[in-house]
Motif scaffolding. Structure first.
Motif, PDB file in Angstrom:
ATOM      1  N   LEU A 108       0.832  -1.203   0.000  1.00 18.91           N
ATOM      2  CA  LEU A 108       0.000   0.000   0.000  1.00 18.91           C
ATOM      3  C   LEU A 108       0.867   1.254   0.000  1.00 18.91           C
ATOM      4  CD1 LEU A 108      -2.758   1.355   0.195  1.00 18.91           C
ATOM      5  CD2 LEU A 108      -2.628   1.122   2.671  1.00 18.91           C
ATOM      6  N   SER A 109       1.852   1.302   0.884  1.00 20.98           N
ATOM      7  CA  SER A 109       2.745   2.459   0.942  1.00 20.98           C
ATOM      8  C   SER A 109       3.578   2.580  -0.336  1.00 20.98           C
ATOM      9  CB  SER A 109       3.661   2.349   2.163  1.00 20.98           C
ATOM     10  OG  SER A 109       2.910   2.304   3.357  1.00 20.98           O
ATOM     11  N   GLY A 110       4.018   1.431  -0.872  1.00 17.57           N
ATOM     12  CA  GLY A 110       4.806   1.461  -2.105  1.00 17.57           C
ATOM     13  C   GLY A 110       4.021   1.973  -3.292  1.00 17.57           C
ATOM     14  N   GLU A 111       2.770   1.523  -3.421  1.00 17.64           N
ATOM     15  CA  GLU A 111       1.936   1.993  -4.525  1.00 17.64           C
ATOM     16  C   GLU A 111       1.633   3.478  -4.378  1.00 17.64           C
ATOM     17  OE1 GLU A 111       1.148   0.520  -7.188  1.00 17.64           O
ATOM     18  OE2 GLU A 111       1.978  -1.432  -6.679  1.00 17.64           O
ATOM     19  N   THR A 112       1.473   3.929  -3.135  1.00 17.50           N
ATOM     20  CA  THR A 112       1.245   5.364  -2.908  1.00 17.50           C
ATOM     21  C   THR A 112       2.427   6.189  -3.426  1.00 17.50           C
ATOM     22  OG1 THR A 112      -0.091   4.892  -0.953  1.00 17.50           O
ATOM     23  CG2 THR A 112       0.805   7.111  -1.154  1.00 17.50           C
ATOM     24  N   LEU A 113       3.631   5.774  -3.081  1.00 19.18           N
ATOM     25  CA  LEU A 113       4.816   6.491  -3.554  1.00 19.18           C
ATOM     26  C   LEU A 113       4.972   6.370  -5.066  1.00 19.18           C
ATOM     27  CD1 LEU A 113       7.374   8.090  -2.917  1.00 19.18           C
ATOM     28  CD2 LEU A 113       8.542   5.918  -2.489  1.00 19.18           C
ATOM     29  N   LEU A 148      12.184   0.920   1.863  1.00 20.19           N
ATOM     30  CA  LEU A 148      11.051   1.744   1.443  1.00 20.19           C
ATOM     31  C   LEU A 148      11.078   3.094   2.144  1.00 20.19           C
ATOM     32  CD1 LEU A 148       8.457   1.874  -0.240  1.00 20.19           C
ATOM     33  CD2 LEU A 148       7.246   0.832   1.668  1.00 20.19           C
ATOM     34  N   LEU A 149      11.442   3.100   3.425  1.00 26.34           N
ATOM     35  CA  LEU A 149      11.550   4.356   4.155  1.00 26.34           C
ATOM     36  C   LEU A 149      12.638   5.231   3.556  1.00 26.34           C
ATOM     37  CD1 LEU A 149      10.725   6.107   6.535  1.00 26.34           C
ATOM     38  CD2 LEU A 149      12.311   4.824   7.968  1.00 26.34           C
ATOM     39  N   GLU A 150      13.749   4.646   3.151  1.00 30.37           N
ATOM     40  CA  GLU A 150      14.817   5.411   2.517  1.00 30.37           C
ATOM     41  C   GLU A 150      14.331   6.054   1.214  1.00 30.37           C
ATOM     42  OE1 GLU A 150      18.540   2.627   4.136  1.00 30.37           O
ATOM     43  OE2 GLU A 150      17.884   2.559   2.034  1.00 30.37           O
ATOM     44  N   LEU A 151      13.534   5.293   0.440  1.00 33.41           N
ATOM     45  CA  LEU A 151      13.002   5.857  -0.802  1.00 33.41           C
ATOM     46  C   LEU A 151      12.040   7.007  -0.516  1.00 33.41           C
ATOM     47  CD1 LEU A 151      12.364   2.650  -2.960  1.00 33.41           C
ATOM     48  CD2 LEU A 151      14.315   4.206  -3.002  1.00 33.41           C
ATOM     49  N   TYR A 152      11.226   6.876   0.552  1.00 32.16           N
ATOM     50  CA  TYR A 152      10.335   7.972   0.921  1.00 32.16           C
ATOM     51  C   TYR A 152      11.135   9.222   1.300  1.00 32.16           C
ATOM     52  CZ  TYR A 152       5.540   6.247   0.907  1.00 32.16           C
ATOM     53  OH  TYR A 152       4.294   5.837   0.525  1.00 32.16           O
ATOM     54  N   GLU A 153      12.204   9.033   2.059  1.00 29.76           N
ATOM     55  CA  GLU A 153      13.036  10.185   2.439  1.00 29.76           C
ATOM     56  C   GLU A 153      13.671  10.832   1.208  1.00 29.76           C
ATOM     57  OE1 GLU A 153      14.333   8.644   6.906  1.00 29.76           O
ATOM     58  OE2 GLU A 153      15.686   8.393   5.201  1.00 29.76           O
ATOM     59  N   SER A 154      14.122  10.001   0.266  1.00 30.88           N
ATOM     60  CA  SER A 154      14.689  10.551  -0.975  1.00 30.88           C
ATOM     61  C   SER A 154      13.638  11.333  -1.743  1.00 30.88           C
ATOM     62  CB  SER A 154      15.240   9.412  -1.837  1.00 30.88           C
ATOM     63  OG  SER A 154      16.271   8.725  -1.170  1.00 30.88           O
ATOM     64  N   ALA A 155      12.404  10.792  -1.785  1.00 29.26           N
ATOM     65  CA  ALA A 155      11.339  11.486  -2.511  1.00 29.26           C
ATOM     66  C   ALA A 155      11.016  12.826  -1.863  1.00 29.26           C
ATOM     67  CB  ALA A 155      10.101  10.602  -2.554  1.00 29.26           C
ATOM     68  N   VAL A 156      11.005  12.870  -0.533  1.00 30.83           N
ATOM     69  CA  VAL A 156      10.720  14.129   0.170  1.00 30.83           C
ATOM     70  C   VAL A 156      11.794  15.175  -0.135  1.00 30.83           C
ATOM     71  CG1 VAL A 156      10.561  15.182   2.460  1.00 30.83           C
ATOM     72  CG2 VAL A 156       9.393  13.042   2.004  1.00 30.83           C
ATOM     73  N   LYS A 157      13.048  14.753  -0.097  1.00 31.09           N
ATOM     74  CA  LYS A 157      14.131  15.687  -0.391  1.00 31.09           C
ATOM     75  C   LYS A 157      14.029  16.225  -1.815  1.00 31.09           C
ATOM     76  CE  LYS A 157      17.379  13.558   2.838  1.00 31.09           C
ATOM     77  NZ  LYS A 157      18.656  12.794   2.987  1.00 31.09           N
ATOM     78  N   SER A 215       2.581  17.365   1.820  1.00 34.09           N
ATOM     79  CA  SER A 215       2.065  17.027   3.144  1.00 34.09           C
ATOM     80  C   SER A 215       1.616  15.571   3.205  1.00 34.09           C
ATOM     81  CB  SER A 215       0.887  17.945   3.497  1.00 34.09           C
ATOM     82  OG  SER A 215       0.347  17.608   4.745  1.00 34.09           O
ATOM     83  N   LEU A 216       1.044  15.080   2.102  1.00 34.49           N
ATOM     84  CA  LEU A 216       0.620  13.682   2.082  1.00 34.49           C
ATOM     85  C   LEU A 216       1.814  12.744   2.243  1.00 34.49           C
ATOM     86  CD1 LEU A 216      -1.548  11.508   1.643  1.00 34.49           C
ATOM     87  CD2 LEU A 216      -1.145  11.720  -0.822  1.00 34.49           C
ATOM     88  N   THR A 217       2.923  13.078   1.554  1.00 39.85           N
ATOM     89  CA  THR A 217       4.133  12.256   1.689  1.00 39.85           C
ATOM     90  C   THR A 217       4.648  12.286   3.118  1.00 39.85           C
ATOM     91  OG1 THR A 217       4.711  12.781  -0.605  1.00 39.85           O
ATOM     92  CG2 THR A 217       6.439  11.850   0.786  1.00 39.85           C
ATOM     93  N   GLU A 218       4.608  13.442   3.732  1.00 39.45           N
ATOM     94  CA  GLU A 218       5.066  13.570   5.122  1.00 39.45           C
ATOM     95  C   GLU A 218       4.212  12.727   6.065  1.00 39.45           C
ATOM     96  OE1 GLU A 218       5.577  17.029   8.566  1.00 39.45           O
ATOM     97  OE2 GLU A 218       5.035  17.565   6.508  1.00 39.45           O
ATOM     98  N   GLN A 219       2.892  12.773   5.872  1.00 45.62           N
ATOM     99  CA  GLN A 219       1.996  11.987   6.735  1.00 45.62           C
ATOM    100  C   GLN A 219       2.186  10.484   6.483  1.00 45.62           C
ATOM    101  OE1 GLN A 219       0.406  13.566   9.122  1.00 45.62           O
ATOM    102  NE2 GLN A 219       1.247  15.455   8.238  1.00 45.62           N
TER     103      GLN A 219
END
Length: 518
Positions: A108-113, A148-157, A215-219
């Motif tokens: 679910l989180s992966g598809e969201t990203l 996956l968390l690392e990819l989320y952090e990269s996406a936020v940056k 904000s959605l990515t942050e949440q």
């Protein structure tokens, strides 16, 4: 002559008793070997249940099984060990179920990203590799979560440093609303307490108020971190339980080995005593046949009598050691009982976690995951028996206005009351779950057309008559319903899609309406 006959008679009785004792010890030896097989099976099942939790633990359990190749007398432990075997087997199934739920959250989180536009191609490829991987253990899933968390952090940056405002807002509004809804759905299936519960409530309120792509990515990152922390806590709890079970089993194995050695020693000594008794008995019988004058045989009889007395004392000593061995077995039995109680408490705790996992934390009815399981179950029953099976989707009319006008606390209160009201209108065999936000799913198996129509209309009318009071205002809340029946080649996904179409039809004609699609 009479004294000699009496002695012969007593010796014969002693021989019979010793023969019976020898048979009893032989049976005990056979039972000991059979019980060791049962203990080995328990260790094997425990290894399966704990596989992948810890490699060192896996190796130790393999070593323990290898050490049990020789028969061991643990007859007193068999009933308790059989119970432990079933409990540990069930633990494996629960662990597998928890792993499957974690796998769903990862996807679910992966598809969201993956739906975020403007991300580099390499990041997208890394994300696809994570989602396509087949984890073999909880450790693999843990590594996937970290990646996956690392990819989320990269996406936020990337999104925060981009100078192209259009790129930052590249997610269109429909997709953003859909992702926000999916994240809210994930939050309703999480069961956290204390500070984590407060964080989830704040995240949900922000999503309800509307968020930007950033904000959605942050949440989503906040929720993902909570999921990872919860996963770590579950692993530590499981590790602690398994370590305790392993320690207790190691102690049982050690005492079982000691008891086996003592039992074998006693068996050998008993056999020696029996052999000596038999030799003395044979000597006396030969003397009775060959000696004509018993007076001349008296010195030999006295020697035999002395040896018999010595053997009797040795027999008493063996009986004392046997009683000590029985005391040790009783001690082992108490340890197994303690182990059983410990696993029973852990089993009860897992059951409570399982119940919480399938409950919506706000409304206290079942959540979407529980609905999917129940729908699959009822679908299989329908395939087999072809009984009437009705599914209805209930959606509150203009409920967003209630949140906007009176706040989300008032909206949550209304959802709780409405969920309880719907549940009270249903039969015991019916099923209700919170499907998404202000939507509920109802399953009604084995009902006639008249019964299900009356029940659905009762729900609709009862909810519309609920007296809500917010900020000194009386508010009426209604709901629209889309319903359908399983038929022909239907599958659960077809049914869910058809109930949504039926609900759209009902809403297109106004509020507080019911629409059926065959």
């Amino acid at each position: 002559m009479t004294d000699v006959n009496a002695v012969v008679s007593e010796v014969s009785k002693l021989k019979q008793r010793l023969d019976q004792a020898q048979l009893s010890f032989r049976d005990a030896s056979l039972k000991s070997r059979r019980e060791i097989v049962i203990l080995k099976r328990l260790i094997t099942r425990l290894s399966v249940a704990c596989r992948g939790i810890d490699q060192e633990l896996d190796a130790k359990l393999v070593e323990l099984r290898n050490d049990l190749e020789q028969p061991k007398d643990i007859s007193k432990l068999i009933p308790r060990l059989a119970l432990i075997e079933r409990l540990v087997t069930r633990q494996a199934a629960l662990t597998e179920q928890a792993s499957q739920n974690l796998e769903q959250h990862i996807h679910l989180s992966g598809e969201t990203l993956n739906r975020v536009r403007g991300l580099p191609a390499q990041l997208k490829r890394d994300l696809r590799n994570i989602l396509s991987a087949n984890p073999d253990s909880l450790g693999d899933n843990h590594n996937r979560l970290i990646r996956l968390l690392e990819l989320y952090e990269s996406a936020v940056k990337l999104l925060s440093t981009s100078t192209n405002q259009q790129q930052n807002n590249s997610i269109d509004q429909d997709v953003l609303v859909h992702l926000s809804s999916e994240l809210q759905h994930l939050i309703t299936e999480l069961d956290f307490t204390d500070d984590n519960s407060t964080v989830l409530l704040e995240t949900r309120n922000k999503l309800l108020a509307g968020v930007t792509a950033e904000s959605l990515t942050e949440q989503a990152l906040i929720v993902l971190r909570l999921v990872i922390n919860g996963h770590h806590q579950d692993r530590r709890s499981t590790q602690k339980f398994v370590d305790g079970v392993h320690s207790d089993l190691a102690a049982i194995k050690k005492t079982a080995h000691q008891n086996l050695g003592q039992s074998n020693a006693l068996l050998e000594q008993r056999a020696t005593v029996i052999s000596e008794f038999s030799a003395l008995s044979h000597q006396m019988q030969q003397g009775l046949k060959e000696q004509e004058n018993l007076e001349t045989w008296r010195p030999q009889l006295e020697t035999i009598s002395t040896e018999l007395h010595t053997l009797i004392e040795r027999t008493h000593a063996l009986e004392k050691r046997e009683r000590e061995l029985l005391d040790q077995l009783a001690y082992n039995e108490n340890k197994v009982i303690s182990l059983y109680e410990k696993t029973a408490e852990h089993h009860q705790s897992l059951n409570q976690q399982e119940r919480k996992m399938f409950l919506d934390q706000l409304t206290k009815v079942y959540n979407r995951a529980a609905f999917n399981d129940r729908l699959e179950h009822e679908y299989r029953r329908w395939l087999r028996y072809q009984h009437p099976l009705c599914v209805a989707l209930l959606d509150l009319d203009n409920f967003k206005e209630t949140n906007v006008n009176f706040g989300y606390v008032a909206g949550d209160k209304a959802l709780k009351i409405i969920a309880r009201t719907i549940h009270q209108c249903l039969d015991d065999t019916d099923f209700i779950a919170r499907f998404d936000g202000d939507k509920f799913m109802v399953i009604m198996p084995d009902t006639t057309e008249e019964e299900r129509t009356k029940r659905i209309n009762t729900i609709r009318e009862t909810v519309s008559q609920l007296p809500f009071h917010f900020r000194d205002q009386q508010v009426s809340i209604t709901l629209s319903i889309g319903a359908t029946m399983f038929d022909a080649n239907d599958t659960p996904p077809n049914i869910i899609e058809r109930t949504q179409k039926a609900l759209n039809t009902a809403k297109s004609t106004g509020a507080n309406r019911l629409s059926w699609i065959a």
